[in-house]
Design a protein around this motif. Structure first.
Motif, PDB file in Angstrom:
ATOM      1  N   UNK A  20       6.835 -14.858  -1.828  1.00  0.00           N
ATOM      2  CA  UNK A  20       7.965 -14.856  -2.760  1.00  0.00           C
ATOM      3  C   UNK A  20       7.950 -13.644  -3.689  1.00  0.00           C
ATOM      4  N   UNK A  21       6.927 -12.804  -3.579  1.00  0.00           N
ATOM      5  CA  UNK A  21       6.811 -11.632  -4.449  1.00  0.00           C
ATOM      6  C   UNK A  21       7.972 -10.670  -4.239  1.00  0.00           C
ATOM      7  N   UNK A  22       8.466 -10.125  -5.341  1.00  0.00           N
ATOM      8  CA  UNK A  22       9.388  -8.995  -5.315  1.00  0.00           C
ATOM      9  C   UNK A  22       8.527  -7.767  -5.570  1.00  0.00           C
ATOM     10  N   UNK A  23       8.653  -6.775  -4.716  1.00  0.00           N
ATOM     11  CA  UNK A  23       7.759  -5.629  -4.786  1.00  0.00           C
ATOM     12  C   UNK A  23       8.528  -4.315  -4.756  1.00  0.00           C
ATOM     13  N   UNK A  24       8.599  -3.635  -5.904  1.00  0.00           N
ATOM     14  CA  UNK A  24       9.185  -2.295  -5.865  1.00  0.00           C
ATOM     15  C   UNK A  24       8.256  -1.358  -5.095  1.00  0.00           C
ATOM     16  N   UNK A  34       0.063   1.307   2.794  1.00  0.00           N
ATOM     17  CA  UNK A  34       0.640   0.453   1.753  1.00  0.00           C
ATOM     18  C   UNK A  34       1.494  -0.659   2.379  1.00  0.00           C
ATOM     19  N   UNK A  35       2.275  -0.290   3.378  1.00  0.00           N
ATOM     20  CA  UNK A  35       3.112  -1.278   4.062  1.00  0.00           C
ATOM     21  C   UNK A  35       2.250  -2.320   4.765  1.00  0.00           C
ATOM     22  N   UNK A  42       1.267 -10.988   2.925  1.00  0.00           N
ATOM     23  CA  UNK A  42       2.324 -11.949   3.212  1.00  0.00           C
ATOM     24  C   UNK A  42       3.623 -11.660   2.491  1.00  0.00           C
ATOM     25  N   UNK A  43       3.742 -10.450   1.950  1.00  0.00           N
ATOM     26  CA  UNK A  43       4.967 -10.086   1.244  1.00  0.00           C
ATOM     27  C   UNK A  43       6.070  -9.847   2.265  1.00  0.00           C
ATOM     28  N   UNK A  68       4.570  -7.021  -7.997  1.00  0.00           N
ATOM     29  CA  UNK A  68       3.462  -6.199  -7.518  1.00  0.00           C
ATOM     30  C   UNK A  68       3.952  -4.804  -7.182  1.00  0.00           C
ATOM     31  N   UNK A  69       3.146  -3.818  -7.537  1.00  0.00           N
ATOM     32  CA  UNK A  69       3.396  -2.445  -7.104  1.00  0.00           C
ATOM     33  C   UNK A  69       2.075  -1.869  -6.643  1.00  0.00           C
ATOM     34  N   UNK A  70       2.072  -1.233  -5.484  1.00  0.00           N
ATOM     35  CA  UNK A  70       0.865  -0.572  -4.995  1.00  0.00           C
ATOM     36  C   UNK A  70       1.168   0.882  -4.672  1.00  0.00           C
TER      37      UNK A  70
END
Length: 125
Positions: A20-24, A34-35, A42-43, A68-70
């Motif tokens: 359920x994370x929204x990730x910019x 990163x992908x 599980x994003x 989350x941002x990585x």
């Protein structure tokens, strides 16, 4: 400031599942590593939103608009990350390098050689 009143940033929903994370993500340099890392957590790909500026990405986490941002790059400057660390920690979030370790700023190198991970919670636990 909300409705003319100072409001402390407060990160919420720290138990949200990764799916359920929204990730910019970076609109210009989202790497395969990163992908792959994001998908392994599980994003959902549809929740990965390209945009610029690490500061905006950190602010969205502080405002509970993303999770989350990585950035695994060794090209981030310390100046790109240091203010983000203050914002995130003050709001109750977590910022580490890509290995889950504390960020190091007192190096002779002015780059974040081990990237950074910004999140509502420690994703390495």
């Amino acid at each position: 400031i909300e409705n003319g009143v100072d409001k402390k940033l407060n990160i919420k929903d720290k138990k949200k599942p990764f799916s359920k994370f929204i990730m910019p993500i970076s609109r210009s340099h989202f790497s395969k590593d990163e992908k792959d890392f994001s998908l392994k957590l599980g994003i959902n790909k549809k929740n990965m939103i390209p945009m610029g500026s690490i500061g905006i990405k950190a602010s969205l986490i502080c405002e509970n608009k993303s999770d989350l941002y990585i950035n695994f790059s060794d090209k981030l400057g310390i100046w790109d990350v240091c203010v983000c660390e203050i914002l995130i920690k003050e709001a109750g979030g977590v910022i580490t390098d890509k290995f889950g370790k504390e960020l190091i700023y007192n190096s002779s190198n002015k780059k974040m050689l081990k990237g950074c991970v910004i999140s509502k919670r420690n994703i390495f636990n």
